[in-house]
Write an enzyme that holds these catalytic residues in place. Structure first.
Site, short mmCIF file in Angstrom:
data_model
loop_
_atom_site.label_atom_id
_atom_site.label_comp_id
_atom_site.label_asym_id
_atom_site.label_seq_id
_atom_site.Cartn_x
_atom_site.Cartn_y
_atom_site.Cartn_z
N CYS A 116 -3.03 35.05 -14.11
CA CYS A 116 -1.86 34.83 -13.21
C CYS A 116 -2.44 34.63 -11.76
O CYS A 116 -1.64 34.53 -10.73
CB CYS A 116 -1.21 36.22 -13.07
SG CYS A 116 -2.07 37.51 -12.55
N HIS A 144 0.98 -1.18 -0.05
CA HIS A 144 -0.12 0.05 0.05
C HIS A 144 0.89 1.24 0.07
O HIS A 144 0.70 2.43 -0.86
CB HIS A 144 -1.05 -0.14 1.18
CG HIS A 144 -1.89 1.15 1.26
ND1 HIS A 144 -1.47 2.32 1.97
CD2 HIS A 144 -2.85 1.46 0.77
CE1 HIS A 144 -2.35 2.99 1.90
NE2 HIS A 144 -3.49 2.55 0.93
#
Ligand code: ADP
Ligand code: MG
Ligand code: MG
Length: 875
Positions: free
Chosen positions: A832, A455
């Protein structure tokens, strides 16, 4: 015609992924290719959605189709549910469109009851196998369907093993397993007050519902949010005949990759366990064997498996991750999918596949997940320092990158301490899906147990997080938060370093260095640049950031914030003097001190950009953010301004605002104090003039950006000031310098009136942080406090400050573009906000026709790739 909710494997194929889920579509495809797949049927993802629409109920139509297909499967199998001669056992497996490994549930050996287990036991002459299946089934069903925790059953197994003085599950006898089954059922009854269900069809429906429910479990929800998987997709359910890997020493189960998921190297990689079932391999019950060893144990099966691997890879033209089971020497394929891989491996595999003539450059570009590039941009250990250090241990290099940080022992601690600003590494015996958030918060993960497909390893690779697994040298005491390694005791907070590329672990801290774009990374980025049409700029306030961004491929600066420049050294003093002046002369005197400093800053930035465009934004934050807070600083300021401390404090108080984000900031500062804009204009233009004189070949064209405009007259007011100063400076310099004055688009009203604003504004740049904040009316600094409840209530699937809200904010953006371009066809438009580096937002920006996205330096390669994918996808 009624809806078709259920498909036999032989009725589907790989193109039906949306309906059958990835697992179901690929099981169908493998069936079509004639590979040995235990047959079954798939209940569609639409049935899952319908289940939720019907208030978590399987409606009659779906139910009757499921039962009809049980009949069909019984015929194909020649076995029947609950049959006295030939009982059918199945697995019930989840499978969404996008693979979500380990996030949802699977139940094996369904169809067993007291009677059936006796029949299987007698008929097979293998009672151990029959009882092993039964106890596993009770365990999984109780856990998954009825939510009785796994741990209750595991502790019964542990108790049994302790009594018998054995350590491995495989040492348990048929009798032991039979006793365990009884204990399990008793446990079930004591927890739920009813008997364990015996009717296979009732078991089946219970399991199908559980899979539907698991679509909505917390770990699946977190995984989806991290991986951009919409909740609306739903999961399919696959009901499949069992293949038994636990029948003894001629049976087994395993997983394999056609290429190395860590390095991308073209060689078969995998692990298997004899006499085991399902997830025993990845659960770390026993240490698995390497796939190559299968060649010695069962050469025929190995040969067949290798052929199948080749078939599948050639068919899908991508690295495959497969699950298989051997039942008494006979091989069965249980799953294939395009394998998860490290970013490094993803680049190598994509380039190799192009070289092998399997795929095109465009395909190679589109198969890299932009979010994964992050890892490659992450630091590695300083090679010089690391050479001088002896590793204290070495374990599996499970996921590349370098980590150095303070030790924590639980996912919870990782989360909390990371939130408190610490760099933590999570050290655990092993990890499980509950640990996901802690793993995310840590800079690296170190586990005591587990192989390359454990895992921890799989999840860390998916997250692009450094992980070293299977370090059995560690003597761990999780309860007391201490472990021993290399003759030393480590407690919480001690510092340790490890390298997920070499598997080496070091005591103490090791400095790290930044990554570079070379080799396959460089090649993919080169192809990305070839296919993308949108430009990628960066948000950078310093020459260092600007240079870094250029190295990473930025084609300009989309946002240079000027306020950060005021905090350094004695600049802040001059700035405070400006704020606390009550006359124009006073402010001008203070600004005069700042002008040359700011000009120098801009010169350095222009030099770093070597002629590429730079958008500089005027002062934006509320002035209150700059005032002194300590008594000492207040006294210093009072002295400089020849005022009393009380006077200064009164000024500071007068600057206080109840809602500063909507207060006296942005272009509003210019309206009240035009001298600030004058100073900043002069600094920018003078910097451009002086750099132009040194480098006429760069053809600088300053872009001056006015923040927080909501009204065209407001913009025009500021622009007039800018133009006056700029033209005067240029005229005095004697050189010919062009410049542009544009605006941020970050207030909804600016979107609504973009045509008016564009009459004077020469460019737009979407400030989507503020635009999102003001469109939703959420404070971006506080929204985190309630967004979790929004996810839980399914109101939001993702954070609108991370991923552009295309429906609302996006509509405003589209409106602004349309209006702006109508008024000024040649206007250039970019973005931006933080969103400029988010892949799905970048795709949206491409769609709505932006000229560029601008993002933080380290996200530049991600934006380049995402922009290329958007262009390729829209072809
Ligand atoms: P996940 O999506 O989490 O990998 P799976 O549905 O693939 O879950 O199943 C979990 C485990 O059970 C896997 O190891 C798989 O190979 C095994 N398994 C599933 N169905 C069968 C089956 N019909 N016969 C044997 N093993 C199975
Ligand atoms: Mg699973
Ligand atoms: Mg699986």
């Amino acid at each position: 015609m009624a809806n078709k909710w259920v498909y036999l494997f032989k009725e589907g194929d790989a193109t039906m992924r949306n309906l059958l889920g990835g697992k179901g579509a690929n099981l169908a495809e493998m069936t079509k290719l004639g590979l040995p797949v235990p047959q079954g049927f798939t209940v569609t993802t639409e049935a899952c959605t319908q289940y939720y629409e019907d208030g978590k109920l399987i409606n009659d139509e779906i139910m009757s189709q499921i039962m009809e297909h049980v009949g069909k499967l019984e015929e194909i199998a020649g076995k029947k549910f609950g049959d006295k001669e030939n009982p059918l056992l199945v697995s019930v497996r989840s499978g969404a469109r996008a693979s979500m490994p380990g996030m949802m549930d699977t139940i094996l050996n369904l169809g067993l009851n007291e009677e059936v287990v006796e029949i299987l036991s007698t008929k097979s002459g293998n009672p151990r196998w029959a009882w092993d299946c039964y106890r596993r089934f009770i365990q999984m069903y109780s856990d998954v369907v009825m939510e009785v925790g796994k741990k209750h059953f595991e502790s019964l197994i542990d108790k049994m093993k302790a009594q018998k003085g054995i350590t491995e599950d495989v040492e348990l006898t048929a009798d032991d397993l039979k006793k365990l089954s009884e204990q399990f059922k008793a446990e079930y009854k004591s927890k739920l007050g009813e008997d364990f269900p015996t009717d296979p069809k009732a078991q089946l429906i219970g399991a199908i519902k559980a899979v539907f429910r698991s679509w909505d479990n917390p770990r699946a929800n977190v995984y989806r949010r991290d991986n951009d998987i919409p909740y609306s997709w739903g999961t399919a359910v696959n009901v499949q005949m069992m293949a038994f890997g636990n029948m003894g020493n001629t049976s087994g189960t395993g997983v394999a990759f056609t290429r190395d998921p860590a390095t991308g190297e073209k060689k078969l990689m995998g692990e298997f366990l004899m006499n085991a079932q399902g997830e025993d391999v990845v659960a770390g019950v026993r240490t698995p064997q390497h796939i190559d060893q299968l060649k010695d144990i069962m050469p025929e099966v190995y040969k067949e498996f290798v052929e199948i691997c080749n078939t599948l890879e050639n068919h899908y033209r991508d690295m495959q991750d497969m699950e298989f089971t051997i039942e008494d020497q006979k091989l069965y394929m249980l799953q294939t999918r395009n394998g998860k891989r490290t970013a490094f491996a993803a680049l190598k595999i994509a380039c190799d596949l192009v070289a092998e003539g399997m795929i095109t450059e465009e395909k190679a570009v589109s198969m890299i997940d932009p979010r994964n590039l992050d890892t490659l941009l992450h630091p590695t250990f300083d090679a010089v320092v690391v050479k001088t250090r002896e590793p204290i241990a070495k374990a599996l290099a499970a996921s590349p990158g370098a980590a150095s940080g303070q030790i924590v022992f639980t996912a919870e601690d990782a989360k909390n301490q990371a939130a408190a600003g610490k760099r933590v590494v999570l050290v655990r015996l092993e990890t499980s899906p509950e640990d996901i958030e802690g793993m995310k918060a840590a800079v690296g993960i170190l586990t005591v147990r587990g192989g390359m497909t454990s895992h921890a390893a799989v999840v860390a690779r998916g997250m692009g997080k450094c992980c070293v697994s299977g370090c059995s040298d560690i003597v761990m005491d999780e309860e007391n938060k201490v472990f021993k390694l290399g003759g030393k005791e480590y407690h919480e907070g001690d510092i340790i370093s490890f390298d997920g590329t070499t598997g080496k672990i070091y005591d103490g801290e090791i400095p790290t260095v930044e990554a570079q774009i070379v080799g396959e990374f460089g090649k993919i980025m080169e192809w990305a640049d070839k296919y993308r049409t949108m430009k990628v700029r960066t948000n950078a306030d310093t020459p260092e950031d600007a240079r870094k961004a250029r190295e990473l491929g930025a084609e300009g600066i989309g946002l240079c914030r000027t306020e950060h420049m005021f905090f350094e050294g004695d600049r802040i003093d001059a700035f405070r003097e400006m704020i606390c002046s009550d006359t124009l002369e006073g402010r001008e005197a203070a600004l005069a001190k700042l002008l040359p400093v700011q000009q120098k800053d801009f010169e350095k930035i222009y030099e770093a950009l070597e002629g590429h465009p730079v958008t500089i934004r005027f002062l934006d934050p509320p002035l209150h953010e700059f005032v002194p807070t300590s008594e000492e600083d207040i006294e210093k300021l009072a002295k400089a301004k020849s005022k009393t401390v009380e006077d200064i404090k009164a000024i500071i108080n007068s600057l206080h605002e109840f809602n500063p984000m909507m207060g006296h900031r942005g272009c509003r500062l210019t309206v009240t104090y035009p001298e600030i804009a004058k100073m900043q204009t002069a600094a920018i233009i003078r910097a451009a003039i002086s750099v132009s004189k040194a480098h006429p070949e760069w053809k600088l064209k300053p872009e001056l950006m006015i923040p927080l405009v909501g009204e065209s007259a407001e913009f025009n007011f500021v622009k007039k000031i800018v133009v006056e100063v700029a033209d005067k400076e240029i005229a005095e310099s004697g050189i010919n310098l062009e410049y542009e004055v544009g605006t941020m688009i970050e207030i909804p009203r600016a979107c609504l009136t973009a045509d008016e604003i564009a009459k004077e504004a020469e460019f737009f740049c979407f400030g989507t942080n503020d635009l999102t904040q003001m469109t939703f009316g959420f404070s971006r600094d506080d929204a985190g406090k309630f967004l979790d409840s929004y996810y839980d209530a399914k109101i939001f699937e993702s954070d609108p400050f991370v991923k552009v809200d295309q429906v609302g904010v996006g509509k405003l953006m589209e409106m602004a573009i349309k209006l702006g371009k109508a008024a000024r066809p040649e206007i250039h438009i970019g973005i931006c906000g933080e969103h400029g580096g988010d892949p799905s937002s970048v795709e949206f920006c491409h769609k709505i026709g932006l000229d560029y996205v601008s993002c933080s330096p380290f996200r530049v390669p991600i934006a380049r790739l995402a922009a290329a994918q958007a262009a390729i996808n829209s072809k």
